[in-house]
Scaffold this active site. Structure first.
Site, PDB file in Angstrom:
ATOM      1  NE  ARG A  36      -4.329  -1.632   1.824  1.00 56.95           N
ATOM      2  CZ  ARG A  36      -5.303  -1.892   2.671  1.00 56.95           C
ATOM      3  NH1 ARG A  36      -5.188  -1.506   3.940  1.00 56.95           N
ATOM      4  NH2 ARG A  36      -6.386  -2.521   2.278  1.00 56.95           N
ATOM      5  CE  LYS A 197     -20.634 -18.350   6.542  1.00 54.27           C
ATOM      6  NZ  LYS A 197     -20.981 -17.767   7.859  1.00 54.27           N
ATOM      7  N   GLY A 354      -9.539  -9.302  -0.933  1.00 49.42           N
ATOM      8  CA  GLY A 354      -8.372  -9.851  -0.237  1.00 49.42           C
ATOM      9  C   GLY A 354      -8.018 -11.263  -0.633  1.00 49.42           C
ATOM     10  N   GLY A 377     -13.286  -3.836   0.632  1.00 44.84           N
ATOM     11  CA  GLY A 377     -14.701  -3.492   0.714  1.00 44.84           C
ATOM     12  C   GLY A 377     -15.141  -2.521  -0.365  1.00 44.84           C
TER      13      GLY A 377
END
Length: 396
Positions: A36, A197, A354, A377
């Site tokens: 980053r 999921k 990720g 996100g």
């Protein structure tokens, strides 16, 4: 493109409040992954080259609105300076007289890192007074933190109301890649949606069905879709209570003429462990005492065929338990096929999340994709079709 870039704003002699994401992993006060940090360097160098003074706004961890010594940005000054190759100063405050004095004393060609924005309750509350206090420090606002753009915080959204605003190079690259992949894609478009999921990807699937031509369902999610069709999945991870939802998604995909690609064969094992004894069976033949841990070779061949027909690929989530060998085979094979098509100029490939980034790095092909997002996100919310406050603020 409704947002301005660094090329469209006069930076000469200006103090440029630059929101960055340097929330890097650390161990014993040392950075263990500087990705980053490296990704913001082009923005800082361009600001400096244009005569601007970069003043960095950033968060670290979750101090919940109060100073936490172990969450200070001070240890990141030296790694930033080493990566940038020019002086970086640090101020132990984010707003106020000390911050103003540190900016006034900043020599030309230098960068200033301000303390953790989340040490102040006004940051996450997007308090207008805190946003105004931040804006008072600079002449121009540059947001280079796409990974934090889904948060409506003072340093990511509020401050943009008070200063001329633009996107940094990393933000520009992220937005350009995502717009090319979903807003104005070359068709056919194939999406890979994997992970454990279905419940975490409902919004994503709902948005993609109307925007892409094919969706590859992988990972534990695929088990839920198989089970929803009455196919036995043994002891596999799946969401029993989402059977109706999975069937509704399949029906909607059929109506939208979106090809939903589920595994035709699977790799099963009786133990969730690396190198566990395993076998490949038809997707309809999982033994009652086994669990599905990966897609099989026929499924991979079908995925590779979808990639070959496509012009654009968006990827979020692995196809199996990629962290355990040999249950990384499907993810690796599909990733390498996408990388080969990308290198040949036949496919525009954009990936993020990720687990996705980790899987592509493990397969050794992350550098071969057209773009791999460092955002988690924010990348997912963009793919879900949601408005990101930090991006919307730049578009005003």
């Amino acid at each position: 493109m409704a947002w301005k870039t660094l090329d469209e704003v006069d930076l000469n002699g200006k103090t440029v409040l630059t929101r960055v994401d340097i929330n890097v992993p650390m161990e014993n006060g040392r950075v263990t992954d500087a990705t980053r940090i490296m990704r913001i360097i082009p923005t800082l160098r361009d600001i400096l080259a244009k005569g601007g003074r970069p003043v960095l706004l950033a968060h670290f961890d979750r101090p919940k609105g109060k100073p936490v010594p172990g969450m200070s940005l001070a240890p990141l000054r030296a790694p930033l300076e080493a990566a940038l190759g020019s002086p970086v100063a640090f101020c132990g405050e984010t707003v106020g007289e000390d911050a103003k004095a540190a900016i006034a004393a900043l020599p030309a060609g230098s960068t200033l890192l301000l303390e953790n924005t989340r040490f102040y309750p006004g940051e996450e509350a997007n308090d207008p007074e805190f946003a105004r206090a931040l804006a008072a420090l600079g002449d121009v606002y540059c947001n280079d933190a796409f990974s934090a753009a889904h948060r409506a915080h003072a340093s990511t959204e509020g401050v943009a109301h008070h200063l001329p605003a633009c996107a940094g190079r990393l933000m520009q690259a992220e937005l350009s890649a995502l717009e090319a992949a979903l807003a104005r894609p070359e068709r056919p478009v194939v999406a890979v949606v994997g992970g454990a999921k279905v419940s975490t990807k409902l919004d994503l699937l709902g948005n993609l069905i109307d925007k892409v031509d094919m969706i590859v369902i992988g990972g534990g999610m695929a088990n839920t879709f198989l089970a929803a069709q009455g196919i036995p999945v043994g002891k596999s991870l799946y969401e029993r209570d989402l059977a109706d939802t999975a069937r509704a998604i399949m029906e909607r995909a059929a109506e939208a003429d979106c090809d939903l690609i589920l595994p035709t064969d699977v790799v099963v094992a009786r133990e969730f462990a690396a190198h566990a004894p395993n076998m490949t069976v038809a997707a309809t033949a999982c033994p009652p005492d086994a669990m599905i841990l990966d897609a099989g070779p026929m499924a991979v061949a079908r995925i590779e065929g979808a990639f070959a027909r496509a012009k654009t690929l968006v990827w979020n989530g692995p196809l199996g338990a990629f962290e355990l060998e040999p249950f990384n085979m499907a993810t690796n094979a599909a990733a390498r096929a996408a990388a080969e098509l990308t290198r040949a100029g036949k496919l525009l490939s954009v990936a993020g999340g990720g687990d996705t980034v980790a899987a592509l790095n493990a397969a050794g092909v992350a550098d071969d994709f057209t773009y791999v997002s460092s955002a988690g996100g924010a990348f997912l919310e963009w793919m879900e079709g949601k408005t990101l406050p930090g991006v919307a603020a730049l578009s005003r």
